[in-house]
Motif scaffolding. Structure first.
Motif, PDB file in Angstrom:
ATOM      1  N   GLU A 103       0.778  -1.175   0.404  1.00 60.08           N
ATOM      2  CA  GLU A 103      -0.155  -0.194   0.141  1.00 60.08           C
ATOM      3  C   GLU A 103       1.349   0.850  -0.192  1.00 60.08           C
ATOM      4  O   GLU A 103       0.179   2.249  -0.644  1.00 60.08           O
ATOM      5  CB  GLU A 103      -0.709  -0.144   0.752  1.00 60.08           C
ATOM      6  N   ASN A 104       2.013   1.137   0.468  1.00 51.47           N
ATOM      7  CA  ASN A 104       2.589   1.828   0.490  1.00 51.47           C
ATOM      8  C   ASN A 104       3.492   2.498  -0.498  1.00 51.47           C
ATOM      9  O   ASN A 104       3.618   4.024  -0.715  1.00 51.47           O
ATOM     10  CB  ASN A 104       3.765   2.277   1.491  1.00 51.47           C
ATOM     11  N   VAL A 105       3.843   1.632  -1.209  1.00 52.74           N
ATOM     12  CA  VAL A 105       4.313   1.968  -2.593  1.00 52.74           C
ATOM     13  C   VAL A 105       3.369   2.281  -3.359  1.00 52.74           C
ATOM     14  O   VAL A 105       3.666   3.372  -4.532  1.00 52.74           O
ATOM     15  CB  VAL A 105       4.415   0.646  -3.251  1.00 52.74           C
ATOM     16  N   LEU A 106       2.332   1.993  -3.538  1.00 52.35           N
ATOM     17  CA  LEU A 106       1.084   2.260  -4.210  1.00 52.35           C
ATOM     18  C   LEU A 106       0.985   3.854  -4.168  1.00 52.35           C
ATOM     19  O   LEU A 106       0.148   4.989  -4.623  1.00 52.35           O
ATOM     20  CB  LEU A 106      -0.387   1.697  -4.003  1.00 52.35           C
ATOM     21  N   LEU A 107       0.522   3.832  -2.974  1.00 50.06           N
ATOM     22  CA  LEU A 107       0.648   5.576  -2.346  1.00 50.06           C
ATOM     23  C   LEU A 107       1.397   6.209  -1.935  1.00 50.06           C
ATOM     24  O   LEU A 107       1.200   7.772  -2.683  1.00 50.06           O
ATOM     25  CB  LEU A 107      -0.803   5.342  -0.910  1.00 50.06           C
ATOM     26  N   SER A 108       2.308   6.087  -1.723  1.00 52.20           N
ATOM     27  CA  SER A 108       3.391   7.116  -1.488  1.00 52.20           C
ATOM     28  C   SER A 108       4.432   7.260  -1.910  1.00 52.20           C
ATOM     29  O   SER A 108       5.266   8.373  -2.605  1.00 52.20           O
ATOM     30  CB  SER A 108       2.987   7.008  -0.013  1.00 52.20           C
ATOM     31  N   GLY A 109       5.061   6.021  -3.120  1.00 56.06           N
ATOM     32  CA  GLY A 109       5.610   5.852  -3.735  1.00 56.06           C
ATOM     33  C   GLY A 109       7.097   5.694  -2.394  1.00 56.06           C
ATOM     34  O   GLY A 109       8.188   5.890  -3.173  1.00 56.06           O
ATOM     35  N   GLU A 110       6.580   4.659  -2.004  1.00 56.35           N
ATOM     36  CA  GLU A 110       8.143   4.499  -0.850  1.00 56.35           C
ATOM     37  C   GLU A 110       8.570   3.521  -1.698  1.00 56.35           C
ATOM     38  O   GLU A 110       8.380   2.723  -1.314  1.00 56.35           O
ATOM     39  CB  GLU A 110       7.551   4.232   0.822  1.00 56.35           C
ATOM     40  N   PRO A 111       9.557   3.281  -1.460  1.00 52.86           N
ATOM     41  CA  PRO A 111      10.825   2.716  -1.991  1.00 52.86           C
ATOM     42  C   PRO A 111      11.180   1.446  -1.101  1.00 52.86           C
ATOM     43  O   PRO A 111      10.788   1.323  -0.008  1.00 52.86           O
ATOM     44  CB  PRO A 111      12.401   2.897  -2.127  1.00 52.86           C
ATOM     45  N   ASN A 112      10.667   0.120  -1.856  1.00 54.71           N
ATOM     46  CA  ASN A 112      10.205  -0.777  -1.152  1.00 54.71           C
ATOM     47  C   ASN A 112      10.555  -2.539  -1.950  1.00 54.71           C
ATOM     48  O   ASN A 112      10.093  -2.115  -2.506  1.00 54.71           O
ATOM     49  CB  ASN A 112       8.694  -1.147  -0.287  1.00 54.71           C
ATOM     50  N   TYR A 113      11.023  -2.926  -0.879  1.00 49.30           N
ATOM     51  CA  TYR A 113      10.938  -4.630  -1.537  1.00 49.30           C
ATOM     52  C   TYR A 113      10.619  -6.191  -0.808  1.00 49.30           C
ATOM     53  O   TYR A 113      11.088  -5.538   0.186  1.00 49.30           O
ATOM     54  CB  TYR A 113      12.496  -4.797  -1.661  1.00 49.30           C
ATOM     55  N   PHE A 114      10.014  -6.618  -1.079  1.00 43.87           N
ATOM     56  CA  PHE A 114       9.654  -7.520  -1.546  1.00 43.87           C
ATOM     57  C   PHE A 114       9.358  -8.747  -1.745  1.00 43.87           C
ATOM     58  O   PHE A 114       9.105  -8.879  -3.372  1.00 43.87           O
ATOM     59  CB  PHE A 114       8.538  -7.637  -0.474  1.00 43.87           C
ATOM     60  N   TYR A 115       9.480 -10.395  -1.942  1.00 44.48           N
ATOM     61  CA  TYR A 115       9.743 -11.117  -3.148  1.00 44.48           C
ATOM     62  C   TYR A 115       8.782 -11.898  -2.172  1.00 44.48           C
ATOM     63  O   TYR A 115       9.010 -12.676  -1.048  1.00 44.48           O
ATOM     64  CB  TYR A 115      11.359 -11.787  -2.902  1.00 44.48           C
ATOM     65  N   MET A 116       8.432 -12.903  -3.324  1.00 39.14           N
ATOM     66  CA  MET A 116       8.118 -14.668  -3.554  1.00 39.14           C
ATOM     67  C   MET A 116       8.637 -15.620  -4.307  1.00 39.14           C
ATOM     68  O   MET A 116       8.297 -14.556  -5.378  1.00 39.14           O
ATOM     69  CB  MET A 116       6.790 -14.353  -3.164  1.00 39.14           C
ATOM     70  N   ASP A 117       8.298 -16.606  -4.457  1.00 34.43           N
ATOM     71  CA  ASP A 117       8.917 -17.638  -5.168  1.00 34.43           C
ATOM     72  C   ASP A 117       8.209 -17.389  -6.735  1.00 34.43           C
ATOM     73  O   ASP A 117       7.334 -16.775  -6.455  1.00 34.43           O
ATOM     74  CB  ASP A 117       8.765 -19.000  -5.096  1.00 34.43           C
ATOM     75  N   LYS A 118       8.457 -17.239  -7.875  1.00 38.18           N
ATOM     76  CA  LYS A 118       8.229 -17.017  -9.089  1.00 38.18           C
ATOM     77  C   LYS A 118       7.192 -17.989  -9.678  1.00 38.18           C
ATOM     78  O   LYS A 118       6.558 -17.919 -10.522  1.00 38.18           O
ATOM     79  CB  LYS A 118       8.907 -16.815 -10.291  1.00 38.18           C
ATOM     80  N   SER A 119       7.692 -19.433  -8.986  1.00 30.78           N
ATOM     81  CA  SER A 119       6.186 -19.852  -9.581  1.00 30.78           C
ATOM     82  C   SER A 119       4.650 -19.953  -9.168  1.00 30.78           C
ATOM     83  O   SER A 119       4.214 -20.365  -9.710  1.00 30.78           O
ATOM     84  CB  SER A 119       6.825 -21.627  -8.770  1.00 30.78           C
ATOM     85  N   VAL A 120       4.536 -18.697  -8.278  1.00 32.58           N
ATOM     86  CA  VAL A 120       3.420 -19.078  -7.144  1.00 32.58           C
ATOM     87  C   VAL A 120       2.878 -18.297  -9.150  1.00 32.58           C
ATOM     88  O   VAL A 120       1.912 -18.334  -9.060  1.00 32.58           O
ATOM     89  CB  VAL A 120       3.303 -17.953  -6.446  1.00 32.58           C
ATOM     90  N   GLU A 121       3.369 -17.491 -10.052  1.00 30.97           N
ATOM     91  CA  GLU A 121       2.463 -16.563 -11.205  1.00 30.97           C
ATOM     92  C   GLU A 121       2.271 -18.086 -12.061  1.00 30.97           C
ATOM     93  O   GLU A 121       1.136 -17.517 -12.339  1.00 30.97           O
ATOM     94  CB  GLU A 121       3.619 -16.441 -12.029  1.00 30.97           C
ATOM     95  N   ASP A 122       2.906 -18.425 -12.063  1.00 31.45           N
ATOM     96  CA  ASP A 122       2.538 -19.888 -13.023  1.00 31.45           C
ATOM     97  C   ASP A 122       0.819 -20.694 -12.260  1.00 31.45           C
ATOM     98  O   ASP A 122       0.665 -21.090 -13.272  1.00 31.45           O
ATOM     99  CB  ASP A 122       3.116 -20.962 -13.241  1.00 31.45           C
ATOM    100  N   GLU A 123       1.069 -20.370 -11.086  1.00 23.64           N
ATOM    101  CA  GLU A 123       0.349 -21.456  -9.989  1.00 23.64           C
ATOM    102  C   GLU A 123      -1.477 -20.786 -10.223  1.00 23.64           C
ATOM    103  O   GLU A 123      -2.385 -21.484 -10.573  1.00 23.64           O
ATOM    104  CB  GLU A 123       0.336 -21.609  -8.505  1.00 23.64           C
ATOM    105  N   ILE A 124      -0.827 -19.227 -10.228  1.00 21.62           N
ATOM    106  CA  ILE A 124      -1.717 -18.346 -10.110  1.00 21.62           C
ATOM    107  C   ILE A 124      -2.840 -18.578 -12.132  1.00 21.62           C
ATOM    108  O   ILE A 124      -4.056 -18.106 -11.813  1.00 21.62           O
ATOM    109  CB  ILE A 124      -1.817 -17.272 -10.293  1.00 21.62           C
ATOM    110  N   ARG A 125      -2.137 -18.782 -12.719  1.00 24.16           N
ATOM    111  CA  ARG A 125      -2.553 -19.027 -13.723  1.00 24.16           C
ATOM    112  C   ARG A 125      -3.881 -19.991 -14.062  1.00 24.16           C
ATOM    113  O   ARG A 125      -4.198 -20.164 -14.798  1.00 24.16           O
ATOM    114  CB  ARG A 125      -1.051 -19.080 -14.704  1.00 24.16           C
TER     115      ARG A 125
END
Length: 396
Positions: free
Chosen positions: A73-95
């Motif tokens: 939400e901070n990234v979207l609303l205020s542009g506060e630089p942030n970083y957080f990660y999850m495994d890229k395989s989640v993208e294929d599972e969601i598809r």
């Protein structure tokens, strides 16, 4: 030729004879006008920011690593630089999940202040092939190429280029303003982002975050099929992938509107109170000064001036005070808000899309009219008392 003595001339002379009192009254009107204009402008810009986020996100669901909802939400609303990660395989599972129409992932890379640009900047990697968000914001037509870089509307460019870690890159297009933190980010296709990261590391530059775009991702935007329920699909996603959480676009916007509503009500309430105090103060001053001016009005009546003439003098004074005060207040308020709208957006940490010039002009006209009318209304009690005055008599 002698200048004719009119109600307007007499009103100007009366005001000029009492410069301190006149300046005080003008200040009161200017203050109320400034607050009212700033309130209208800020509320309108906040509403524009909400619309900007709603129209630009373009996703029904946002999937983020568990526990990082507030950072997203901070990234979207205020542009506060942030970083957080999850495994890229989640993208294929969601598809593969029922009800999902489109999926597009983004990777957040945060630079150090001394490493890039003049400030910490959020660098966002995206896949042009699956993207249904970033490319739609482009302000100009572009041709897809091996290197695609888009700059948020608040990012300053030099000759349509951006500099990353001693390397200069051409910007494909600048993005339309959203009024949110997304205007402060730079978006690059994933392959370009990986090259920038590896090139920077080879030159000794550091990052707050990891740059492994091949195995990790930060957020996954999901567009649902027509008729698919957001709650049902969210539950399926949570069951299919562990260590993630789902932010529903509709609920996110609803919560944002709720947060802004109380703030906007507060601004309107302050404006109303200040305007009311101004009217009451001006009304009291007009009535009190009648006792000082009873000799002046009595002489005018003996010289043949009608009661209507006396009323016009009072109204003319109120009109002059209203015009000067409201114009001054609007100008000072615009001077405080317009040049610093980006700073205001950063300080309040809320979406803020400055109103268009035509809207600003309309607000200025509305505030000017209301302020002048308020001054005229504040003089009514004095006008009524003038109507009852008799030659050589007290104005009671």
């Amino acid at each position: 030729m002698e200048k004719a003595i009119t109600e307007k001339v007499l009103a100007i002379q009366n005001l000029s004879r009492k410069p301190f009192r006149t300046a005080t009254l003008v200040t009161i009107v200017a203050l109320s006008s400034a607050v009212l204009f700033a309130s209208l402008l800020i509320v309108s810009s906040l509403k524009g920011g909400i619309f900007g986020i709603q129209s630009r996100i373009g996703a029904d669901l946002m999937v983020v690593p568990e526990g990082y909802e507030s950072k997203m939400e901070n990234v979207l609303l205020s542009g506060e630089p942030n970083y957080f990660y999850m495994d890229k395989s989640v993208e294929d599972e969601i598809r593969k999940i029922e009800g999902v129409a489109e999926v597009s992932a983004q990777f957040y890379l945060t630079s150090l202040t001394e490493s890039c640009c003049d400030f910490p900047v959020q660098i966002v990697g995206f896949d042009p092939k699956s993207d249904f968000i970033i490319k739609n914001w482009a302000k100009s037509r572009f041709t897809e190429s091996d290197e695609m870089i888009f700059a948020g509307s608040n990012v300053n460019l030099e000759k349509n280029t951006v500099r990353f870690f001693e390397g200069t890159h051409n910007v494909t297009s600048k993005l339309a303003k959203t009024g949110s933190g997304m205007d402060n980010a730079i978006y690059a296709d994933l392959s370009t982002l990986q090259k920038i990261f590896e090139d920077a590391k080879s030159k000794g530059f550091g990052f707050i975050s990891d740059g492994d775009t091949r195995t990790k991702t930060s957020v996954i935007f999901v567009k649902l099929k027509e008729g698919a329920g957001a709650d049902a699909v969210s539950l399926r996603i949570r069951n299919a992938a562990k260590g993630i959480n789902v932010i529903q676009g509709g609920k996110f916007m609803s919560n944002l509107v709720d947060r802004l509503s109380s703030f906007m009500i507060f601004l309107h309430a302050i404006s109303f109170i200040v305007l009311l105090i101004s009217v009451l103060t001006l009304s009291a001053v007009f009535c009190l000064t009648l006792n000082e001016r009873r000799r002046e009005f009595s002489i005018l009546r003996v010289l043949g001036a009608e009661r209507n003439t006396l009323r016009k003098i009072i109204f003319s004074e109120a009109l002059i005070l209203g015009i000067i005060g409201s114009a001054t207040g609007i100008f000072l308020s615009a001077l405080a808000v317009l040049p610093f709208n980006i700073l205001i957006a950063e300080k309040i940490s809320l979406p803020f899309a400055l109103s268009s010039p035509s809207q600003i002009a309309l607000f200025a006209l509305a505030v000017f009219s209301v302020s002048v009318l308020a001054c005229m209304i504040s003089s009514l009690s004095a006008v009524v008392r003038i109507a009852k005055a008799e030659p050589y008599g007290d104005v009671k």
